[in-house]
Design an enzyme around this catalytic site. Structure first.
Site, mmCIF file in Angstrom:
data_model
loop_
_atom_site.group_PDB
_atom_site.id
_atom_site.type_symbol
_atom_site.label_atom_id
_atom_site.label_comp_id
_atom_site.label_asym_id
_atom_site.label_seq_id
_atom_site.Cartn_x
_atom_site.Cartn_y
_atom_site.Cartn_z
ATOM 1 N N ARG A 146 92.408 -59.517 109.930
ATOM 2 C CA ARG A 146 91.546 -58.937 108.894
ATOM 3 C C ARG A 146 91.022 -57.572 109.366
ATOM 4 O O ARG A 146 89.857 -57.239 109.131
ATOM 5 C CB ARG A 146 90.374 -59.888 108.567
ATOM 6 C CG ARG A 146 90.791 -61.167 107.853
ATOM 7 C CD ARG A 146 91.278 -60.897 106.444
ATOM 8 N NE ARG A 146 91.701 -62.113 105.743
ATOM 9 C CZ ARG A 146 92.959 -62.576 105.725
ATOM 10 N NH1 ARG A 146 93.923 -61.958 106.404
ATOM 11 N NH2 ARG A 146 93.259 -63.657 105.031
ATOM 12 N N TYR A 149 90.371 -54.960 106.378
ATOM 13 C CA TYR A 149 89.405 -55.657 105.514
ATOM 14 C C TYR A 149 88.033 -55.707 106.200
ATOM 15 O O TYR A 149 87.024 -55.299 105.622
ATOM 16 C CB TYR A 149 89.918 -57.065 105.231
ATOM 17 C CG TYR A 149 89.029 -57.902 104.349
ATOM 18 C CD1 TYR A 149 88.983 -57.691 102.973
ATOM 19 C CD2 TYR A 149 88.240 -58.926 104.888
ATOM 20 C CE1 TYR A 149 88.174 -58.466 102.156
ATOM 21 C CE2 TYR A 149 87.436 -59.706 104.070
ATOM 22 C CZ TYR A 149 87.410 -59.469 102.707
ATOM 23 O OH TYR A 149 86.601 -60.247 101.904
ATOM 24 N N LYS A 153 84.632 -53.895 105.019
ATOM 25 C CA LYS A 153 83.487 -54.715 104.607
ATOM 26 C C LYS A 153 82.260 -54.412 105.476
ATOM 27 O O LYS A 153 81.124 -54.502 104.995
ATOM 28 C CB LYS A 153 83.854 -56.198 104.665
ATOM 29 C CG LYS A 153 84.846 -56.628 103.578
ATOM 30 C CD LYS A 153 84.235 -56.531 102.186
ATOM 31 C CE LYS A 153 85.141 -57.106 101.110
ATOM 32 N NZ LYS A 153 84.543 -57.054 99.754
ATOM 33 N N PRO A 185 91.331 -66.909 92.560
ATOM 34 C CA PRO A 185 92.760 -66.662 92.339
ATOM 35 C C PRO A 185 93.411 -65.888 93.485
ATOM 36 O O PRO A 185 94.529 -66.222 93.908
ATOM 37 C CB PRO A 185 92.775 -65.839 91.039
ATOM 38 C CG PRO A 185 91.519 -66.238 90.333
ATOM 39 C CD PRO A 185 90.514 -66.490 91.415
ATOM 40 N N SER A 186 92.733 -64.881 94.016
ATOM 41 C CA SER A 186 93.383 -64.098 95.081
ATOM 42 C C SER A 186 93.469 -64.907 96.375
ATOM 43 O O SER A 186 94.396 -64.712 97.163
ATOM 44 C CB SER A 186 92.662 -62.762 95.315
ATOM 45 O OG SER A 186 91.434 -62.964 95.957
ATOM 46 N N ARG A 190 96.833 -65.635 98.575
ATOM 47 C CA ARG A 190 96.947 -65.460 100.040
ATOM 48 C C ARG A 190 97.473 -66.739 100.700
ATOM 49 O O ARG A 190 98.257 -66.683 101.641
ATOM 50 C CB ARG A 190 95.593 -65.062 100.644
ATOM 51 C CG ARG A 190 95.172 -63.643 100.306
ATOM 52 C CD ARG A 190 93.990 -63.186 101.158
ATOM 53 N NE ARG A 190 92.739 -63.846 100.842
ATOM 54 C CZ ARG A 190 91.959 -63.566 99.789
ATOM 55 N NH1 ARG A 190 92.334 -62.662 98.924
ATOM 56 N NH2 ARG A 190 90.822 -64.200 99.590
ATOM 57 N N ARG A 207 87.810 -73.727 109.575
ATOM 58 C CA ARG A 207 86.990 -72.727 110.272
ATOM 59 C C ARG A 207 85.567 -72.676 109.725
ATOM 60 O O ARG A 207 84.702 -72.050 110.322
ATOM 61 C CB ARG A 207 87.673 -71.353 110.233
ATOM 62 C CG ARG A 207 87.762 -70.735 108.872
ATOM 63 C CD ARG A 207 88.591 -69.441 108.896
ATOM 64 N NE ARG A 207 88.563 -68.814 107.586
ATOM 65 C CZ ARG A 207 89.166 -67.687 107.264
ATOM 66 N NH1 ARG A 207 89.879 -67.042 108.168
ATOM 67 N NH2 ARG A 207 89.077 -67.171 106.062
HETATM 68 P P1 NAD Z 1 89.624 -62.255 93.244
HETATM 69 O O1 NAD Z 1 90.101 -61.431 94.413
HETATM 70 O O2 NAD Z 1 90.365 -63.490 92.931
HETATM 71 O O3 NAD Z 1 89.559 -61.365 91.945
HETATM 72 C C1 NAD Z 1 89.289 -60.014 92.099
HETATM 73 C C2 NAD Z 1 89.204 -59.307 90.759
HETATM 74 O O4 NAD Z 1 89.196 -57.920 91.088
HETATM 75 C C3 NAD Z 1 90.396 -59.531 89.836
HETATM 76 O O5 NAD Z 1 89.914 -59.885 88.556
HETATM 77 C C4 NAD Z 1 91.092 -58.176 89.811
HETATM 78 O O6 NAD Z 1 91.693 -57.863 88.547
HETATM 79 C C5 NAD Z 1 89.945 -57.234 90.121
HETATM 80 N N1 NAD Z 1 90.363 -55.948 90.654
HETATM 81 C C6 NAD Z 1 91.345 -55.716 91.556
HETATM 82 N N2 NAD Z 1 91.476 -54.400 91.765
HETATM 83 C C7 NAD Z 1 90.538 -53.793 90.988
HETATM 84 C C8 NAD Z 1 90.176 -52.447 90.755
HETATM 85 N N3 NAD Z 1 90.816 -51.434 91.369
HETATM 86 N N4 NAD Z 1 89.161 -52.190 89.897
HETATM 87 C C9 NAD Z 1 88.535 -53.182 89.275
HETATM 88 N N5 NAD Z 1 88.828 -54.483 89.428
HETATM 89 C C10 NAD Z 1 89.828 -54.777 90.279
HETATM 90 O O7 NAD Z 1 88.071 -62.565 93.436
HETATM 91 P P2 NAD Z 1 87.277 -63.030 94.746
HETATM 92 O O8 NAD Z 1 88.189 -63.637 95.768
HETATM 93 O O9 NAD Z 1 86.125 -63.808 94.227
HETATM 94 O O10 NAD Z 1 86.755 -61.675 95.415
HETATM 95 C C11 NAD Z 1 85.688 -60.939 94.868
HETATM 96 C C12 NAD Z 1 84.989 -60.195 96.001
HETATM 97 O O11 NAD Z 1 84.484 -61.124 96.942
HETATM 98 C C13 NAD Z 1 85.879 -59.234 96.778
HETATM 99 O O12 NAD Z 1 85.146 -58.072 97.116
HETATM 100 C C14 NAD Z 1 86.218 -60.029 98.020
HETATM 101 O O13 NAD Z 1 86.542 -59.217 99.127
HETATM 102 C C15 NAD Z 1 84.906 -60.749 98.232
HETATM 103 N N6 NAD Z 1 85.038 -61.934 99.075
HETATM 104 C C16 NAD Z 1 85.856 -62.949 98.682
HETATM 105 C C17 NAD Z 1 85.993 -64.042 99.509
HETATM 106 C C18 NAD Z 1 86.894 -65.201 99.135
HETATM 107 O O14 NAD Z 1 87.182 -66.029 100.000
HETATM 108 N N7 NAD Z 1 87.342 -65.309 97.903
HETATM 109 C C19 NAD Z 1 85.296 -64.106 100.722
HETATM 110 C C20 NAD Z 1 84.472 -63.057 101.092
HETATM 111 C C21 NAD Z 1 84.353 -61.963 100.242
#
Ligand code: NAD
Length: 247
Positions: A146, A149, A153, A185-186, A190, A207
């Site tokens: 990571r 990333y 962050k 979804p993302s 992964r 973890r």
């Molecule tokens: P996700 O990644 O499944 O969905 C992300 C959304 O972002 C999608 O709807 C996508 O269309 C949109 N997106 C992508 N590129 C974009 C752009 N250029 N402009 C506008 N929208 C855009 O959602 P998630 O996993 O809940 O992640 C949301 C946030 O939480 C992110 O910043 C991620 O890094 C953070 N985060 C997620 C996790 C996790 O495990 N899911 C953990 C820590 C932090």
């Protein structure tokens, strides 16, 4: 006690899925007027159609002109949730300048870009709450593969503290949330990309000492807390919500 966000306008990025979607829904359920944005315009349009107190608009957070146009077209924003983000899977040796630039543009520079556009109106309105979705994988904790990333962050936490320090006397609060691994979804993409979904899922659960993934709705609760007046004495902080990963 549940607080009301009635009378407040909230702008949410990446609201079509995951944490952004759950947060947009929770903010609207508490009475905020939510402008749900996402690069997936159809996704936020459908969400807004199904949700009271919400409008949906396409917004690519990497497009500065589009950000400025959208912010100029809406009412002053009292709550800004910066949620858009992207995970690059790899170490420093897998990272080139293209990857580094994309990670920083989408994860960090987008927050500078949007907050810079929103903040003048927020100041005119007499104050507001800015909430940035960072990650526990940041300056808080390292994790394998990571590199770009985690670095991007960590930048979010630095920005959060800087904005909080600069505007603390003008009614602006700025906090970051640091989730552990959350169902989205993302995340599923992964897990699929590893080639062994079940093994990767088990490793992600393992973890986190609570032995499970977080749910987007659990992150949305802290978003609502930080958005409203019950957190009025809180600024410049990074809140871990990670199933005990960082203990
Ligand atoms: P996700 O990644 O499944 O969905 C992300 C959304 O972002 C999608 O709807 C996508 O269309 C949109 N997106 C992508 N590129 C974009 C752009 N250029 N402009 C506008 N929208 C855009 O959602 P998630 O996993 O809940 O992640 C949301 C946030 O939480 C992110 O910043 C991620 O890094 C953070 N985060 C997620 C996790 C996790 O495990 N899911 C953990 C820590 C932090």
């Amino acid at each position: 006690m549940e607080q009301t966000l009635a009378g407040k306008t909230a702008l949410v990025t990446a609201a079509a899925n995951g944490i952004g979607r759950a947060s947009a829904e929770a903010l609207a359920a508490r009475g905020a007027q939510v402008i749900a944005t996402d690069i997936d315009g159809a996704g936020v349009a459908a969400l807004a159609e199904a949700t009271p107190n919400m409008t949906g608009q396409r917004l690519d957070v990497m497009d500065g002109d589009a950000v400025n146009a959208l912010v100029a077209s809406v009412a002053p924003v009292h709550i800004l949730l910066n949620c858009a983000g992207w995970v690059h899977d790899g170490t420093i040796l897998d990272c080139d300048e293209t990857v580094w630039d994309r990670a920083f543009d989408l994860n960090a520079k987008s927050i500078f870009r949007i907050t810079n556009a929103v903040l003048p109106g927020m100041l005119e309105a007499g104050g507001g709450s800015i909430i940035n979705i960072a990650s526990i994988v940041s300056s808080e904790k390292g994790a394998p593969r990571r590199f770009a990333y985690g670095a991007s962050k960590a930048a979010i936490i630095g920005m959060t503290k800087s904005i909080a320090a600069d505007f603390v006397k003008q009614g602006i609060r700025c906090n970051a949330i640091c989730p552990g691994t959350v169902q989205s979804p993302s995340l599923n993409d992964r897990l699929e990309a590893t080639g062994d979904f079940d093994k990767a899922l088990a490793a992600f659960k393992e973890r986190q000492p609570m032995g499970r993934l977080g749910q987007p709705e659990e992150i949305a609760e802290i978003v609502c807390y930080l958005a409203g007046d019950m957190s009025a004495f809180t600024t410049g902080q990074a809140f871990a919500i990670d199933g005990g990963w960082s203990i």
